[in-house]
Design an enzyme around this catalytic site. Structure first.
Site, mmCIF file in Angstrom:
data_model
loop_
_atom_site.group_PDB
_atom_site.id
_atom_site.type_symbol
_atom_site.label_atom_id
_atom_site.label_comp_id
_atom_site.label_asym_id
_atom_site.label_seq_id
_atom_site.Cartn_x
_atom_site.Cartn_y
_atom_site.Cartn_z
ATOM 1 N N ASP A 140 -3.879 4.054 2.821
ATOM 2 C CA ASP A 140 -5.322 3.855 3.061
ATOM 3 C C ASP A 140 -5.639 2.432 3.513
ATOM 4 O O ASP A 140 -6.805 2.061 3.665
ATOM 5 C CB ASP A 140 -6.151 4.233 1.818
ATOM 6 C CG ASP A 140 -5.889 3.300 0.639
ATOM 7 O OD1 ASP A 140 -5.005 2.406 0.745
ATOM 8 O OD2 ASP A 140 -6.556 3.452 -0.398
ATOM 9 N N ASP B 23 -10.350 -16.582 -15.450
ATOM 10 C CA ASP B 23 -11.177 -16.987 -14.309
ATOM 11 C C ASP B 23 -12.278 -17.964 -14.735
ATOM 12 O O ASP B 23 -13.006 -17.698 -15.703
ATOM 13 C CB ASP B 23 -11.812 -15.709 -13.737
ATOM 14 C CG ASP B 23 -12.394 -15.876 -12.362
ATOM 15 O OD1 ASP B 23 -11.625 -16.133 -11.426
ATOM 16 O OD2 ASP B 23 -13.624 -15.740 -12.217
ATOM 17 N N ASP C 118 0.859 -1.193 0.000
ATOM 18 C CA ASP C 118 0.000 0.000 0.000
ATOM 19 C C ASP C 118 0.893 1.240 0.000
ATOM 20 O O ASP C 118 1.616 1.477 0.971
ATOM 21 C CB ASP C 118 -0.892 -0.057 1.253
ATOM 22 C CG ASP C 118 -1.638 1.237 1.489
ATOM 23 O OD1 ASP C 118 -1.825 2.007 0.526
ATOM 24 O OD2 ASP C 118 -2.035 1.483 2.648
ATOM 25 N N ASP D 145 -5.989 -10.643 -14.940
ATOM 26 C CA ASP D 145 -7.029 -11.618 -14.652
ATOM 27 C C ASP D 145 -8.228 -11.292 -15.542
ATOM 28 O O ASP D 145 -8.768 -10.185 -15.482
ATOM 29 C CB ASP D 145 -7.414 -11.503 -13.161
ATOM 30 C CG ASP D 145 -7.701 -12.845 -12.534
ATOM 31 O OD1 ASP D 145 -8.475 -13.609 -13.132
ATOM 32 O OD2 ASP D 145 -7.160 -13.114 -11.438
ATOM 33 N N GLU E 122 -8.186 -21.177 -15.541
ATOM 34 C CA GLU E 122 -8.476 -21.709 -14.208
ATOM 35 C C GLU E 122 -9.390 -22.919 -14.423
ATOM 36 O O GLU E 122 -10.568 -22.774 -14.753
ATOM 37 C CB GLU E 122 -9.178 -20.660 -13.335
ATOM 38 C CG GLU E 122 -9.336 -21.132 -11.905
ATOM 39 C CD GLU E 122 -10.389 -20.374 -11.095
ATOM 40 O OE1 GLU E 122 -10.387 -20.505 -9.861
ATOM 41 O OE2 GLU E 122 -11.230 -19.674 -11.687
ATOM 42 N N ASP F 240 -2.000 -1.198 -3.641
ATOM 43 C CA ASP F 240 -2.275 -0.449 -4.873
ATOM 44 C C ASP F 240 -1.149 -0.633 -5.890
ATOM 45 O O ASP F 240 -0.137 -1.288 -5.610
ATOM 46 C CB ASP F 240 -2.504 1.032 -4.553
ATOM 47 C CG ASP F 240 -1.424 1.591 -3.641
ATOM 48 O OD1 ASP F 240 -0.239 1.326 -3.909
ATOM 49 O OD2 ASP F 240 -1.766 2.272 -2.647
ATOM 50 N N HIS G 48 -4.850 -17.378 -4.231
ATOM 51 C CA HIS G 48 -5.738 -16.547 -3.400
ATOM 52 C C HIS G 48 -7.032 -17.268 -3.016
ATOM 53 O O HIS G 48 -7.851 -16.696 -2.299
ATOM 54 C CB HIS G 48 -6.066 -15.255 -4.147
ATOM 55 C CG HIS G 48 -6.924 -15.509 -5.359
ATOM 56 N ND1 HIS G 48 -6.479 -16.241 -6.440
ATOM 57 C CD2 HIS G 48 -8.198 -15.171 -5.633
ATOM 58 C CE1 HIS G 48 -7.460 -16.331 -7.328
ATOM 59 N NE2 HIS G 48 -8.512 -15.692 -6.872
ATOM 60 N N ASP G 49 -7.234 -18.466 -3.533
ATOM 61 C CA ASP G 49 -8.444 -19.233 -3.224
ATOM 62 C C ASP G 49 -8.175 -20.392 -2.276
ATOM 63 O O ASP G 49 -9.077 -21.210 -2.036
ATOM 64 C CB ASP G 49 -9.058 -19.796 -4.517
ATOM 65 C CG ASP G 49 -9.651 -18.708 -5.392
ATOM 66 O OD1 ASP G 49 -10.146 -17.701 -4.849
ATOM 67 O OD2 ASP G 49 -9.617 -18.857 -6.624
HETATM 68 C C1 GLC Z 1 -12.385 -17.811 -9.356
HETATM 69 C C2 GLC Z 1 -11.509 -16.885 -8.561
HETATM 70 C C3 GLC Z 1 -12.148 -16.663 -7.239
HETATM 71 C C4 GLC Z 1 -13.481 -16.006 -7.470
HETATM 72 C C5 GLC Z 1 -14.343 -16.797 -8.435
HETATM 73 C C6 GLC Z 1 -15.450 -15.954 -8.967
HETATM 74 O O1 GLC Z 1 -12.491 -19.063 -8.778
HETATM 75 O O2 GLC Z 1 -10.218 -17.398 -8.478
HETATM 76 O O3 GLC Z 1 -11.359 -15.886 -6.394
HETATM 77 O O4 GLC Z 1 -14.165 -15.869 -6.258
HETATM 78 O O5 GLC Z 1 -13.629 -17.242 -9.551
HETATM 79 O O6 GLC Z 1 -14.940 -14.988 -9.843
#
Ligand code: GLC
Length: 558
Positions: free
Chosen positions: A22, A197, A18, A95, A256, A26, A338-339
């Site tokens: 805030d 995604d 950051d 993404d 993905e 970023d 991140h999931d």
């Molecule tokens: C994918 C992303 C995830 C998101 C989902 C809906 O699985 O990696 O973080 O919540 O799609 O976009």
């Protein structure tokens, strides 16, 4: 350098750095860390979504695909980030979230206005059943029915994720053209590709049938719809085939692969298919359907984990298979993103053997076949964060599951908290631990999600000062991998598939062989006969005939 010889680093921009205090990461923050990333030795940066969004799902609900989220900065910041990355030899991929948009996207605002609005067909609308209930029994990933009634026109729209994430209608040619145009906008700016995604979800089952008997709520049903390959081949023709990465090497595209089995993968990434370059699968991801928050799946055993890796290698690589008309494919291999919760907390031992097990995981990941992806913070061994109450979590998935299972369903709140502390996505999203100072060196303000108290021991500054830190080890390994072609193109063979605590595999490129051996346990272990060799790299100084707790080594076999 082709993406097949590269290593990816995933940045979750909200939690990386950051610059303006805030409490939210970023783009200027990322710019300030480009030297760090170049020194680390990764090649491709994947940014989770940076676009205008009301953040129902932290940017995975996009309200304007061609505008930067104001909290993250401006388009000028983005241009500077891209230029700064390229100057350092780093590629940058974005993404691409096109299964759904935000309900605040102007297309949806128009679409919901009337049944005859020109944007109506950009989304998926269906009439209620005669009793007023949703058109079918599909469930959302984030709890409850996947359909929401819109009073204005009396029809339901489909949202496989949150109700603020309406699914786009890929059957509609105009929508597809809009998406392709948007992709060209970013590629014309010079981005090096996309991570896509939930891309297997684009094509929906015609007629919207209920879940088949016995598969209620099985969300993998939504993957691999009848027109998915037609859509991806069209996207390839109209967009992807026309661009390269900035250095002239092939564009980077990663699907993905939720719901895609090893056997189906080459339909997406087989060289002759003209669809995607890479896919990443979910076979070792933590299952997180709603009911899992009270009934979590047991963690994979090491033999199960190894079997998944071996199976995918076999499926993608046609060299030891009957010739396959799709041609061989390529994957993006990863342990964390991140999931998922932190890999160190899943398969390592952060409390007793933090550094050893952190380095072991690095060794196994970075000697795999495929393009490895490192998730931010794994290079210093970040672990799951102890959340003291459900209110400390941010993720919509956790909040919705809690509402359904505990508040409405009467399930145990303490059980829920225990499970969420194991499986929630928030563990991957706590601020990057740059330094042991208030705000973790991530922010000078109050961070949007709590800082993991482990920052006191685990942070970048401390590890930069030590030649034996997890971070230094990642740097060493990444340099070595880059100059070792057998790591890129060598075949993969599991040497001890059934061993409960050792992962041992060979990479072989035309007779140039390397063996990785990793002891996934806090106990010393005898090195099995036949695995002796000359050590190339490892996480212990003296490599003896016994493997130390969490020892990992790369050897050239005798
Ligand atoms: C994918 C992303 C995830 C998101 C989902 C809906 O699985 O990696 O973080 O919540 O799609 O976009």
């Amino acid at each position: 350098m082709s993406y097949r010889e590269s290593v990816i680093y995933q940045i979750y921009p909200r939690s990386f750095a950051d610059s303006d205090g805030d409490g939210i990461g970023d783009l200027q923050g990322i710019i300030g860390k480009l030297d760090y990333l170049a020194e680390l030795g990764v090649d491709i940066l994947w940014l989770s979504p940076i676009f205008q969004s009301p953040n129902a799902d932290n940017g995975y609900d996009i309200a304007d695909y061609e505008a930067i989220m104001p909290e993250f900065g401006t388009m000028a910041d983005f241009d500077a980030l891209l230029a700064g990355a390229h100057q350092r030899g780093l590629k940058l991929i974005l993404d691409l979230v096109v299964n759904h948009s935000s309900d605040e996207h102007r297309w949806f605002q128009e679409s919901r206005r009337s049944k005859t609005n020109p944007y109506r067909n950009y989304y998926i609308w269906q009439s209620p059943r005669p009793d007023g209930s949703p058109p079918n029994n599909w469930q959302s990933f984030f709890s409850g029915p996947a359909w929401k009634l819109d009073e204005q026109t009396g029809e339901y729209y489909l949202h496989l994720f949150a109700d603020k994430q309406p699914d786009l209608n890929w059957e509609h040619e105009l929508l597809r053209q809009e998406i392709y145009q948007m992709m060209r906008f970013w590629l014309d700016k010079g981005v090096d590709g996309f991570r896509m995604d939930v891309i297997p979800f684009l094509s929906k089952e015609p007629g919207f049938p209920d879940y088949p008997e016995g598969r209620f709520g099985d969300l993998t049903i939504h993957a691999n719809g009848p027109r998915i390959h037609e859509f991806l081949q069209e996207m390839h023709r109209e967009v992807l085939a026309r661009y390269t990465a900035y250095d002239g090497t092939p564009l980077i595209t990663i699907g993905e692969g939720f719901g895609v089995s090893a056997g189906q993968a080459n339909l997406y990434v087989g060289e002759n298919r003209r669809e995607l370059g890479m896919i990443y699968h979910f076979d070792h991801a933590v299952p997180r359907e709603e009911y899992r928050f009270l009934n979590p799946a047991p963690e994979l055993t090491l033999p199960e984990l190894k079997a998944i890796f071996a199976g995918w290698n076999k499926a993608l690589d046609t060299t030891d298979n009957v010739p396959d008309p799709t041609g061989p494919g390529w994957q993006n291999v990863y342990f964390g993103n991140h999931d998922n919760p932190r890999v160190l907390s899943r398969f390592g031992e952060p409390d007793g053997f933090h550094d050893e097990s952190g380095m072991l995981l690095a060794t196994v990941l970075l000697t795999q076949r495929g393009t490895p992806g490192i998730y931010q913070g794994d290079e210093i061994g970040m672990s799951n964060c102890p959340f003291a109450s459900v209110s400390e979590f941010d993720d919509i998935q956790v909040k919705n599951a809690y509402r359904e299972l505990v508040e409405k369903g009467g399930g145990s709140a303490s059980k829920f908290l225990t499970v969420a502390n194991r499986i929630a996505r928030d563990h991957a999203r706590t601020p990057m631990q740059w330094a042991n100072v208030p705000g973790a060196g991530f922010t000078t303000g109050t961070s949007w999600l709590k800082v993991n108290p482990a920052v006191a021991q685990v942070n970048v500054v401390a590890q930069q000062q030590s030649a034996t830190s997890v971070l230094s080890y990642y740097q060493k390994l990444l340099r070595w991998r880059k100059q070792t072609p057998a790591m890129h193109y060598g075949t993969y063979r599991d040497l001890l598939p059934d061993h409960p605590t050792l992962w041992a595999f060979e990479r072989n490129l035309n007779g140039v062989r390397y063996v990785t051996v990793a002891n996934f346990s806090g106990q010393a272990s005898v090195l099995p006969p036949g695995l002796a060799g000359t050590a190339v790299l490892g996480n212990y100084n003296s490599m003896t005939s016994e493997l130390q707790p969490w020892e990992a080594r790369i050897m050239t076999p005798n």
